[in-house]
Design an enzyme around this catalytic site. Structure first.
Site, mmCIF file in Angstrom:
data_model
loop_
_atom_site.group_PDB
_atom_site.id
_atom_site.type_symbol
_atom_site.label_atom_id
_atom_site.label_comp_id
_atom_site.label_asym_id
_atom_site.label_seq_id
_atom_site.Cartn_x
_atom_site.Cartn_y
_atom_site.Cartn_z
ATOM 1 N N HIS A 387 0.694 -1.175 -0.056
ATOM 2 C CA HIS A 387 0.094 0.003 -0.173
ATOM 3 C C HIS A 387 0.915 1.146 -0.056
ATOM 4 O O HIS A 387 0.236 2.482 -0.297
ATOM 5 C CB HIS A 387 -0.948 -0.039 1.303
ATOM 6 C CG HIS A 387 -2.386 0.515 1.075
ATOM 7 N ND1 HIS A 387 -2.444 1.861 -0.055
ATOM 8 C CD2 HIS A 387 -3.664 0.489 1.385
ATOM 9 C CE1 HIS A 387 -3.634 2.205 0.007
ATOM 10 N NE2 HIS A 387 -4.376 1.341 0.897
ATOM 11 N N ASP A 391 -2.098 2.399 -4.550
ATOM 12 C CA ASP A 391 -3.654 2.415 -3.816
ATOM 13 C C ASP A 391 -4.731 1.212 -3.957
ATOM 14 O O ASP A 391 -4.262 0.631 -5.063
ATOM 15 C CB ASP A 391 -4.030 3.782 -3.955
ATOM 16 C CG ASP A 391 -3.584 4.949 -3.232
ATOM 17 O OD1 ASP A 391 -2.803 4.770 -2.380
ATOM 18 O OD2 ASP A 391 -3.459 6.008 -3.997
#
Length: 414
Positions: A387, A391
């Protein structure tokens, strides 16, 4: 002149090796290229060969001893020669008479050389920015791994000047330091492979922000496509074993070329996106897991991909995988479908940005376009990604792209 045999580095994550067996004893002759001993690395067993022809003068380790990569294992030379290791040669005095007579002058010279020759780590992009903005990299303190100067360091200097370093140092002094991760102590008491897996998994979880998305794909068209290709292969009498894993691997390669940010490494503060796809195929062993790599998978046809996946998996299971075969992947696939697992959360094979988990087929009832109930086969997909780099929207787009290739399999040959 004697030569040393050192512990080789067989893989990107290898830090130490274990002596498994000696083929030669001290005093015995050896030929250049002849196997002297077997070592067990983090992932495989491999013979270590003699660099020259001569006599085995000394052994620096016994069976079951562990040595760090680069450490001297043995010395080979001429009969009667006194063995001298590379480390001992480096320690031999080389100062001139003038320096020996004037220790203070020698100290000054040493300190000057230390300052002048100190190594500065800097990423290629940061180096380019230093040159473009006429900056002095000696005045910039890197905040990346090993003190590496990164793009962010240059941006801070351009925004606040060199003095921002002092503010950062004050803030760092006031902050309570987090305890450093000691990955070397992980896995103690386990065999070398399990120890390596333990360290790599803990390191992966400690250095990344991992998130897993799950999605199903309708596999009916892919299964029909596999049957068509198998008939063609059989008619042509080709030696190709076409599995659904191969077709999913091909679909993954194409999806990675469409979304290159998922085909990337994040290491030492530097993100590198690759045009080439080097696909890791997680392979289960009796006592662990290896990830042999299909190099340049984007250049291979489905048939070539099928042959290579079978070949590298067989080598991994038989303990024949070389260090080169186990390194360099840009993305990894792990398949637990044969174990009946549907969804799971695979752990990243760092420094990769993503890893795809493939589960067991599931039969589901759906309504077709005419409103009639029919049974379809769905394949569960689990995408773990970093992450920090991607995204959820990008990861979801990657899964959607992959599903499109699986549900429209003729795109795999276009």
């Amino acid at each position: 002149m004697s030569e040393t045999i050192v512990m080789p580095k067989l893989g990107m994550t290898m830090t130490e090796g274990t002596i498994v067996e000696w083929y030669k004893e001290v005093g015995e002759p050896v030929n250049e290229g002849e196997s002297v001993l077997m070592i067990s690395s983090e992932k495989l067993n491999q013979d270590v060969e003699a660099p020259i022809t001569g006599i085995l003068l000394a052994k620096n380790a016994n069976v079951d001893d562990q040595l760090e990569v680069g450490a001297t294992i043995a010395i080979i030379g001429e009969e009667g020669e006194v063995p001298v290791t590379n480390e001992a040669k480096a320690d031999q005095p080389s100062a001139s008479r003038e320096e020996a007579a004037n220790p203070s002058a020698n100290l000054v010279k040493t300190e000057q050389n230390k300052v002048k020759g100190s190594r500065i780590f800097i990423t290629p992009l940061a180096r380019k920015m230093v040159k473009e903005n006429n900056l002095d990299k000696d005045l910039i303190k890197g905040t990346g791994g090993n003190g590496r100067i990164t793009k962010r360091d240059i941006q801070r200097v351009l925004a606040s000047g060199y003095d921002y370093q002092a503010e950062s140092q004050v803030a760092a002094a006031l902050a309570v330091p987090a305890p450093a991760a000691n990955y070397e102590s992980i896995g103690e008491g386990l065999n070398p492979m399990r120890k390596a897996i333990a360290r790599n998994m803990r390191r992966s979880l400690g250095q990344t922000a991992q998130l897993t998305l799950h999605r199903k794909a309708n596999a009916d068209s892919l299964i029909d496509f596999q049957k068509v290709l198998r008939n063609k292969i059989e008619t042509a009498d080709l030696d190709v074993k076409l599995t659904l894993t191969v077709l999913i691997a091909r679909a993954t390669v194409l999806a990675l070329q469409d979304l290159k940010k998922m085909n990337s490494h994040y290491q030492d503060g530097q993100l590198t996106e690759f045009d080439e796809v080097h696909l890791g195929i997680a392979t289960s062993l009796d006592d662990g897991l290896l990830v042999p790599v299909v190099k340049d998978a984007h250049q291979k046809t489905i048939g070539a991909l099928a042959k290579e996946i079978k070949e590298i998996s067989t080598k991994a299971r038989n303990g024949q995988a070389s260090g080169d075969l186990l390194t360099g992947s840009t993305f990894t696939i792990t398949n637990l479908g044969a174990s009946g697992i549907e969804y799971f959360t695979p752990i990243l094979n760092t420094p990769e940005t993503g890893i795809l988990g493939v589960g067991a087929f599931q039969d589901e009832l759906i309504l077709d376009e005419e409103g009639k109930v029919k049974s379809v086969k769905k394949i569960p997909l689990s995408l773990t990604f970093d992450h920090q780099i991607a995204d959820g929207a990008l990861a979801a787009e990657f899964l959607s792209t992959l599903v499109n290739y699986i549900e429209n399999p003729y795109l795999l040959v276009l």
